[in-house]
Design a protein around this motif. Sequence first.
Motif, PDB file in Angstrom:
ATOM      1  N   UNK A 234     -55.884  31.190  -4.830  1.00  0.00           N
ATOM      2  CA  UNK A 234     -54.594  31.857  -4.944  1.00  0.00           C
ATOM      3  C   UNK A 234     -54.678  33.040  -5.879  1.00  0.00           C
ATOM      4  N   UNK A 235     -53.902  34.093  -5.594  1.00  0.00           N
ATOM      5  CA  UNK A 235     -53.912  35.257  -6.464  1.00  0.00           C
ATOM      6  C   UNK A 235     -53.326  34.943  -7.835  1.00  0.00           C
ATOM      7  N   UNK A 236     -52.219  34.183  -7.864  1.00  0.00           N
ATOM      8  CA  UNK A 236     -51.562  33.852  -9.126  1.00  0.00           C
ATOM      9  C   UNK A 236     -51.601  32.355  -9.414  1.00  0.00           C
ATOM     10  N   UNK A 237     -51.094  31.553  -8.469  1.00  0.00           N
ATOM     11  CA  UNK A 237     -50.983  30.112  -8.663  1.00  0.00           C
ATOM     12  C   UNK A 237     -51.577  29.390  -7.457  1.00  0.00           C
ATOM     13  N   UNK A 238     -52.242  28.280  -7.739  1.00  0.00           N
ATOM     14  CA  UNK A 238     -52.753  27.423  -6.677  1.00  0.00           C
ATOM     15  C   UNK A 238     -52.747  25.992  -7.173  1.00  0.00           C
TER      16      UNK A 238
ATOM     17  N   UNK B 271     -55.851  33.092 -10.524  1.00  0.00           N
ATOM     18  CA  UNK B 271     -55.962  33.940 -11.715  1.00  0.00           C
ATOM     19  C   UNK B 271     -55.090  33.454 -12.855  1.00  0.00           C
ATOM     20  N   UNK B 272     -53.977  32.732 -12.560  1.00  0.00           N
ATOM     21  CA  UNK B 272     -53.097  32.239 -13.625  1.00  0.00           C
ATOM     22  C   UNK B 272     -53.214  30.723 -13.752  1.00  0.00           C
ATOM     23  N   UNK B 273     -52.722  29.978 -12.793  1.00  0.00           N
ATOM     24  CA  UNK B 273     -52.692  28.523 -12.883  1.00  0.00           C
ATOM     25  C   UNK B 273     -53.307  27.888 -11.649  1.00  0.00           C
TER      26      UNK B 273
ATOM     27  N   UNK C 110     -63.917  21.119  -8.281  1.00  0.00           N
ATOM     28  CA  UNK C 110     -63.875  22.134  -9.324  1.00  0.00           C
ATOM     29  C   UNK C 110     -62.533  22.863  -9.350  1.00  0.00           C
ATOM     30  N   UNK C 111     -62.162  23.292 -10.575  1.00  0.00           N
ATOM     31  CA  UNK C 111     -60.969  24.100 -10.793  1.00  0.00           C
ATOM     32  C   UNK C 111     -61.342  25.295 -11.659  1.00  0.00           C
ATOM     33  N   UNK C 112     -61.053  26.489 -11.172  1.00  0.00           N
ATOM     34  CA  UNK C 112     -61.245  27.726 -11.932  1.00  0.00           C
ATOM     35  C   UNK C 112     -59.865  28.334 -12.193  1.00  0.00           C
ATOM     36  N   UNK C 113     -59.489  28.475 -13.478  1.00  0.00           N
ATOM     37  CA  UNK C 113     -58.129  28.887 -13.797  1.00  0.00           C
ATOM     38  C   UNK C 113     -58.064  29.474 -15.201  1.00  0.00           C
TER      39      UNK C 113
ATOM     40  N   UNK D 170     -63.846  21.843 -14.671  1.00  0.00           N
ATOM     41  CA  UNK D 170     -62.846  22.889 -14.810  1.00  0.00           C
ATOM     42  C   UNK D 170     -63.245  23.807 -15.954  1.00  0.00           C
ATOM     43  N   UNK D 171     -62.870  25.061 -15.851  1.00  0.00           N
ATOM     44  CA  UNK D 171     -63.148  25.984 -16.945  1.00  0.00           C
ATOM     45  C   UNK D 171     -62.040  25.970 -18.001  1.00  0.00           C
ATOM     46  N   UNK D 172     -61.107  25.008 -17.890  1.00  0.00           N
ATOM     47  CA  UNK D 172     -60.076  24.840 -18.920  1.00  0.00           C
ATOM     48  C   UNK D 172     -60.069  23.407 -19.460  1.00  0.00           C
TER      49      UNK D 172
END
Length: 206
Positions: free
Chosen positions: A20-24, A52-54, A80-83, A113-115
Motif C-alpha cells: 500500500x502507498x500509505x496504509x496496508x 509507507x506509513x502503517x 514479513x511486515x515492512x512499515x 517486521x522492521x518495527x
Amino acid sequence: ANNSDFIINDIFIRNNVCNGDDHACCGVIKITTNGYALISNNKIIGNSISASITACGGGIKCWGPIGEIHIISNYIKGNTVQTNYHGGGGINITECTTNTPIIENNIIVDNFTNKYGGGILIDLNLDNSFKPWLTPHQSTPKNSDFLGEQFLVNNTIYNNSATSSGGGFYAANNMTANIMNCILWGNTASNNPQIGGDVNVVYSDV
C-alpha cells in the motif's frame, strides 16, 4: 469479515503480497467482526505486507470491536511486515474493545517486521476496569490468579525478528498482556529481543 461468525480451518495459505502507498492491513487474513471468529489448524507461510506509513499483520490481522476470537493450533512462519509504524510480523491484534483474544497452541517462527513485534504485536484498547487475568471478585492480580482469560497460552515463538523492539512478542501502548506456558526463544530485536512492553509471564521459558 464484518458482523459475522466464521471459521477458518485447515487451510494452507502462502506467498501472498499486499502493498500500500500509505496504509496496508494484513498479508493474508483480516478480521473486523462483532461476532465469533476461529482461526485454527492452518499453515500461514511466506506472506508479506508493506506500506509507507502503517502496515500490520503479515499473517493475521484483527482490528476493531471483536466479539470473540480464538487463534489456535496454527503454523505461522516466514511472514514479513515492512512499515514506518506498528508491525506484527506473524500476528497483529489492534484496538479490540470487547473480549480478550486467545492465542493458543500455535507455532510462530521466522517472522519479521522492521518495527515492533516480529512474531506478535498486540495493542488492545481495553476499558481500564477490565482485568483479563483476574477471576471474579478479585481486584489485585497474583501469579496464582492466572485462572481466567489469557492472551497467549502454550505457544512456541522462536527465531522471529523485529528491528525496533519485541522480537518475539510486543505489547503496545501501555496495555498489559498475559503469557502462560509459552516458549519464547531465539528471537532478536534491537531492544527487548524476546518480549517488549508490559506483560505478566508465568510458567514459561523465556
